[in-house]
Motif scaffolding. Structure first.
Motif, PDB file in Angstrom:
ATOM      1  N   GLY A   1      86.692   9.472 -72.289  1.00  0.00           N
ATOM      2  CA  GLY A   1      87.544   8.377 -71.768  1.00  0.00           C
ATOM      3  C   GLY A   1      88.746   8.200 -72.362  1.00  0.00           C
ATOM      4  N   ALA A   2      88.967   6.694 -72.416  1.00  0.00           N
ATOM      5  CA  ALA A   2      90.568   6.342 -72.842  1.00  0.00           C
ATOM      6  C   ALA A   2      90.597   6.518 -74.383  1.00  0.00           C
ATOM      7  CB  ALA A   2      90.472   4.657 -72.522  1.00  0.00           C
ATOM      8  N   ALA A   3      89.406   6.550 -74.854  1.00  0.00           N
ATOM      9  CA  ALA A   3      89.856   6.819 -76.571  1.00  0.00           C
ATOM     10  C   ALA A   3      89.391   8.299 -76.975  1.00  0.00           C
ATOM     11  CB  ALA A   3      88.839   5.938 -77.202  1.00  0.00           C
ATOM     12  N   ARG A   4      89.608   9.167 -76.121  1.00  0.00           N
ATOM     13  CA  ARG A   4      89.129  10.709 -76.354  1.00  0.00           C
ATOM     14  C   ARG A   4      90.526  11.201 -77.339  1.00  0.00           C
ATOM     15  NH1 ARG A   4      89.208  15.399 -71.797  1.00  0.00           N
ATOM     16  NH2 ARG A   4      88.526  16.976 -73.203  1.00  0.00           N
ATOM     17  N   GLY A   5      89.882  11.782 -78.310  1.00  0.00           N
ATOM     18  CA  GLY A   5      90.730  12.225 -79.484  1.00  0.00           C
ATOM     19  C   GLY A   5      91.296  11.317 -80.628  1.00  0.00           C
ATOM     20  N   VAL A   6      90.972   9.929 -80.398  1.00  0.00           N
ATOM     21  CA  VAL A   6      91.249   9.105 -81.232  1.00  0.00           C
ATOM     22  C   VAL A   6      90.136   8.630 -82.116  1.00  0.00           C
ATOM     23  CG1 VAL A   6      91.805   6.466 -81.487  1.00  0.00           C
ATOM     24  CG2 VAL A   6      92.543   7.878 -79.469  1.00  0.00           C
ATOM     25  N   ASP A   7      90.331   8.842 -83.487  1.00  0.00           N
ATOM     26  CA  ASP A   7      89.437   8.703 -84.546  1.00  0.00           C
ATOM     27  C   ASP A   7      89.020   7.271 -84.702  1.00  0.00           C
ATOM     28  OD1 ASP A   7      89.130  11.359 -85.236  1.00  0.00           O
ATOM     29  OD2 ASP A   7      90.492  11.505 -86.707  1.00  0.00           O
ATOM     30  N   GLU A   8      90.003   6.272 -84.771  1.00  0.00           N
ATOM     31  CA  GLU A   8      89.690   4.852 -85.428  1.00  0.00           C
ATOM     32  C   GLU A   8      90.092   3.967 -83.829  1.00  0.00           C
ATOM     33  OE1 GLU A   8      88.542   4.222 -88.186  1.00  0.00           O
ATOM     34  OE2 GLU A   8      88.676   6.203 -88.809  1.00  0.00           O
ATOM     35  N   ALA A   9      89.027   3.528 -83.330  1.00  0.00           N
ATOM     36  CA  ALA A   9      89.261   2.670 -82.110  1.00  0.00           C
ATOM     37  C   ALA A   9      88.125   1.781 -82.005  1.00  0.00           C
ATOM     38  CB  ALA A   9      89.156   3.614 -80.818  1.00  0.00           C
ATOM     39  N   LEU A  10      88.278   0.630 -81.166  1.00  0.00           N
ATOM     40  CA  LEU A  10      87.439  -0.294 -80.836  1.00  0.00           C
ATOM     41  C   LEU A  10      87.355  -0.549 -79.339  1.00  0.00           C
ATOM     42  CD1 LEU A  10      85.643  -2.702 -82.109  1.00  0.00           C
ATOM     43  CD2 LEU A  10      87.604  -4.060 -81.430  1.00  0.00           C
ATOM     44  N   PHE A  11      86.021  -0.405 -78.881  1.00  0.00           N
ATOM     45  CA  PHE A  11      85.629  -0.490 -77.707  1.00  0.00           C
ATOM     46  C   PHE A  11      85.148  -1.764 -77.226  1.00  0.00           C
ATOM     47  CE2 PHE A  11      82.486  -0.349 -73.973  1.00  0.00           C
ATOM     48  CZ  PHE A  11      83.257   0.035 -73.042  1.00  0.00           C
ATOM     49  N   VAL A  12      85.714  -2.778 -76.465  1.00  0.00           N
ATOM     50  CA  VAL A  12      84.899  -4.117 -76.181  1.00  0.00           C
ATOM     51  C   VAL A  12      84.601  -4.102 -74.714  1.00  0.00           C
ATOM     52  CG1 VAL A  12      85.517  -6.508 -76.294  1.00  0.00           C
ATOM     53  CG2 VAL A  12      86.693  -5.102 -78.080  1.00  0.00           C
ATOM     54  N   SER A  13      83.394  -4.341 -74.785  1.00  0.00           N
ATOM     55  CA  SER A  13      82.586  -4.668 -73.446  1.00  0.00           C
ATOM     56  C   SER A  13      82.630  -6.158 -73.108  1.00  0.00           C
ATOM     57  CB  SER A  13      81.348  -4.107 -73.385  1.00  0.00           C
ATOM     58  OG  SER A  13      80.556  -4.336 -72.110  1.00  0.00           O
ATOM     59  N   MET A  14      83.307  -6.518 -71.847  1.00  0.00           N
ATOM     60  CA  MET A  14      83.310  -7.906 -71.527  1.00  0.00           C
ATOM     61  C   MET A  14      82.842  -8.036 -70.068  1.00  0.00           C
ATOM     62  SD  MET A  14      87.394  -8.581 -72.577  1.00  0.00           S
ATOM     63  CE  MET A  14      86.877 -10.363 -72.397  1.00  0.00           C
ATOM     64  N   GLY A  15      81.501  -8.426 -70.019  1.00  0.00           N
ATOM     65  CA  GLY A  15      80.657  -8.688 -68.755  1.00  0.00           C
ATOM     66  C   GLY A  15      80.122  -9.856 -68.843  1.00  0.00           C
ATOM     67  N   THR A  16      79.028  -9.907 -68.689  1.00  0.00           N
ATOM     68  CA  THR A  16      78.105 -11.231 -68.841  1.00  0.00           C
ATOM     69  C   THR A  16      78.364 -11.687 -70.202  1.00  0.00           C
ATOM     70  OG1 THR A  16      76.585 -10.622 -67.104  1.00  0.00           O
ATOM     71  CG2 THR A  16      75.656 -12.604 -68.268  1.00  0.00           C
ATOM     72  N   GLY A  17      78.236 -10.883 -71.098  1.00  0.00           N
ATOM     73  CA  GLY A  17      78.465 -11.394 -72.475  1.00  0.00           C
ATOM     74  C   GLY A  17      79.476 -10.436 -73.249  1.00  0.00           C
ATOM     75  N   VAL A  18      79.659 -10.527 -74.413  1.00  0.00           N
ATOM     76  CA  VAL A  18      80.751  -9.806 -75.103  1.00  0.00           C
ATOM     77  C   VAL A  18      80.388  -8.855 -76.282  1.00  0.00           C
ATOM     78  CG1 VAL A  18      83.091  -9.848 -76.123  1.00  0.00           C
ATOM     79  CG2 VAL A  18      82.635 -11.321 -74.389  1.00  0.00           C
ATOM     80  N   ALA A  19      80.418  -7.550 -76.169  1.00  0.00           N
ATOM     81  CA  ALA A  19      80.078  -6.957 -77.251  1.00  0.00           C
ATOM     82  C   ALA A  19      81.028  -5.757 -77.725  1.00  0.00           C
ATOM     83  CB  ALA A  19      78.746  -6.279 -77.135  1.00  0.00           C
ATOM     84  N   ALA A  20      80.899  -4.973 -78.796  1.00  0.00           N
ATOM     85  CA  ALA A  20      81.912  -3.960 -78.968  1.00  0.00           C
ATOM     86  C   ALA A  20      81.272  -2.652 -79.552  1.00  0.00           C
ATOM     87  CB  ALA A  20      82.722  -4.291 -79.919  1.00  0.00           C
ATOM     88  N   ALA A  21      81.600  -1.771 -79.541  1.00  0.00           N
ATOM     89  CA  ALA A  21      81.424  -0.320 -80.237  1.00  0.00           C
ATOM     90  C   ALA A  21      82.603  -0.084 -81.214  1.00  0.00           C
ATOM     91  CB  ALA A  21      81.263   0.730 -79.275  1.00  0.00           C
ATOM     92  N   VAL A  22      82.102   0.065 -82.283  1.00  0.00           N
ATOM     93  CA  VAL A  22      83.073   0.383 -83.365  1.00  0.00           C
ATOM     94  C   VAL A  22      83.174   1.837 -83.665  1.00  0.00           C
ATOM     95  CG1 VAL A  22      83.673   0.093 -86.059  1.00  0.00           C
ATOM     96  CG2 VAL A  22      82.722  -1.985 -84.795  1.00  0.00           C
ATOM     97  N   VAL A  23      84.340   2.485 -83.308  1.00  0.00           N
ATOM     98  CA  VAL A  23      84.594   4.099 -83.627  1.00  0.00           C
ATOM     99  C   VAL A  23      85.366   4.150 -84.826  1.00  0.00           C
ATOM    100  CG1 VAL A  23      85.514   6.265 -82.474  1.00  0.00           C
ATOM    101  CG2 VAL A  23      84.536   4.258 -81.067  1.00  0.00           C
ATOM    102  N   THR A  24      84.901   4.816 -85.756  1.00  0.00           N
ATOM    103  CA  THR A  24      85.408   5.060 -86.839  1.00  0.00           C
ATOM    104  C   THR A  24      85.397   6.584 -87.488  1.00  0.00           C
ATOM    105  OG1 THR A  24      86.121   4.406 -89.414  1.00  0.00           O
ATOM    106  CG2 THR A  24      83.912   3.906 -88.558  1.00  0.00           C
ATOM    107  N   GLY A  25      86.413   7.189 -87.847  1.00  0.00           N
ATOM    108  CA  GLY A  25      86.160   8.750 -88.237  1.00  0.00           C
ATOM    109  C   GLY A  25      85.466   9.694 -86.962  1.00  0.00           C
ATOM    110  N   GLY A  26      85.806   9.043 -85.831  1.00  0.00           N
ATOM    111  CA  GLY A  26      85.355   9.439 -84.600  1.00  0.00           C
ATOM    112  C   GLY A  26      83.882   9.359 -84.285  1.00  0.00           C
ATOM    113  N   ALA A  27      83.353   8.684 -84.904  1.00  0.00           N
ATOM    114  CA  ALA A  27      82.143   8.406 -84.607  1.00  0.00           C
ATOM    115  C   ALA A  27      81.715   6.895 -84.214  1.00  0.00           C
ATOM    116  CB  ALA A  27      80.986   8.768 -85.822  1.00  0.00           C
ATOM    117  N   VAL A  28      80.534   6.583 -83.705  1.00  0.00           N
ATOM    118  CA  VAL A  28      80.265   5.033 -83.441  1.00  0.00           C
ATOM    119  C   VAL A  28      79.298   4.456 -84.313  1.00  0.00           C
ATOM    120  CG1 VAL A  28      79.077   3.474 -81.665  1.00  0.00           C
ATOM    121  CG2 VAL A  28      80.515   5.546 -80.755  1.00  0.00           C
TER     122      VAL A  28
END
Length: 328
Positions: free
Chosen positions: A146-173
């Motif tokens: 998706g939106a972070a395809r090819g990005v080694d360092e990213a943060l995905f933040v899910s905002m719904g009923t709660g808020v949580a995140a996935a830390v992407v570093t070195g291309g891995a979660v």
């Protein structure tokens, strides 16, 4: 309830190649939430063959939820195209997930505690099962497809009923030492602020989640039941109370993102979950707030999910393929 489709999400490619990914094979991917179980059969070429969504019977107890998962898997397998062979299952859900042990350590929204969900389901359906955290899986999907395809360092933040995140570093979660990396929603950012469900005060989730926007507006305005999108609409139309509630959410989210940027230096931040539907109405003021707090460096781009509400389910398929590849 099930319906056959043959669609490819924009920008999505087939799963990574591996020993288990062969033509004619498919996995069943389940995104299990407190309200619904969203499932699909996904072929090795990335095509979605069959979809199914059913309510999660949380009120009926743990056994009922497990039974619903098994029934959904069987229904999807039965509805899959005859030319496909289902070779595995990926299940994602909220809470504390021990993916290596295959155990749901704690999932408050579903009622699980130390439940060996992987072996339970695998024994009942006769297929290999892999599990993971729902937001980490969604972040994996955004990073791979998706939106972070090819990005080694990213943060995905899910905002719904709660808020949580996935830390992407070195291309891995990143999972973290105890499988709890990404508890972004429980960063305290408002000193002496509202009490969060976790027990702390001033957490991001207490201000910026969809549930909190609705709760804070209704408490301040004395209004009846509203949704977060209603509050955002009211804020845009000049409602003073809604504007204050929304502005507080923007400040809370921006403060947490700034802290993350200073520590991890991501090149991209992706906002997903139900709140991402607000688009620039949310991301633009957050970006402005971040810029005001980062005088000596630029803030990374802030974008919304490319996979929308399907990021979790797409991630569940990736989890399944990855586990099968390791076994091959």
């Amino acid at each position: 309830m099930d319906r056959k489709v043959c669609d490819v999400v924009t920008g999505v490619t087939a799963p990574p190649s591996g020993g288990a990914v062969t033509p004619g094979t498919a996995v069943i991917a389940l995104d299990v939430g407190g309200t619904a179980i969203k499932g699909a059969v996904e072929a090795a070429n990335g095509l979605i063959d069959t979809r199914l969504q059913v309510p999660t019977p949380v009120a009926d107890g743990v056994e009922a939820v497990v039974a619903a998962i098994v029934a959904t898997i069987e229904a999807l397998r039965a509805a899959a195209s005859p030319q496909l062979t289902v070779v595995g299952v990926g299940i994602i859900f909220p809470g504390v997930v021990d993916r290596e042990a295959g155990v749901a350590r704690y999932s408050a929204n579903i009622g699980w505690r130390d439940l060996p969900i992987r072996s339970l389901v695998s024994d009942l359906v006769g297929l290999p099962v892999a599990i993971d955290h729902d937001v980490r899986a969604a972040g994996l999907a955004e990073a791979r497809l998706g939106a972070a395809r090819g990005v080694d360092e990213a943060l995905f933040v899910s905002m719904g009923t709660g808020v949580a995140a996935a830390v992407v570093t070195g291309g891995a979660v990143v999972s973290g030492a105890g499988g709890m990396a990404g508890e972004f929603g429980h960063l305290p950012v408002m000193p002496d602020g509202d009490r969060c469900g976790c027990g702390l005060r001033g957490c991001v989730e207490a201000y910026a989640s969809a549930a909190s926007l609705a709760r804070r507006y209704m408490a301040a305005a004395g209004a009846g039941l509203l949704r977060a999108e209603d509050v955002i609409t009211l804020a845009g139309s000049g409602d003073v109370v809604a504007r204050k509630v929304f502005d507080d959410a923007v400040v809370a989210l921006a403060r947490a993102l700034v802290s993350y940027v200073f520590i991890m230096d991501p090149s991209l931040i992706v906002i997903g979950g139900g709140m991402a539907a607000a688009g620039p109405v949310l991301t633009e003021p957050v970006a402005i707030e971040m810029k005001a707090s980062m005088l000596w460096r630029d803030a990374p781009p802030l974008v919304t999910s490319a996979l929308d509400g399907d990021a979790g389910r797409r991630g569940a398929a990736l989890v399944a393929w990855s586990a099968l590849d390791k076994q091959a």
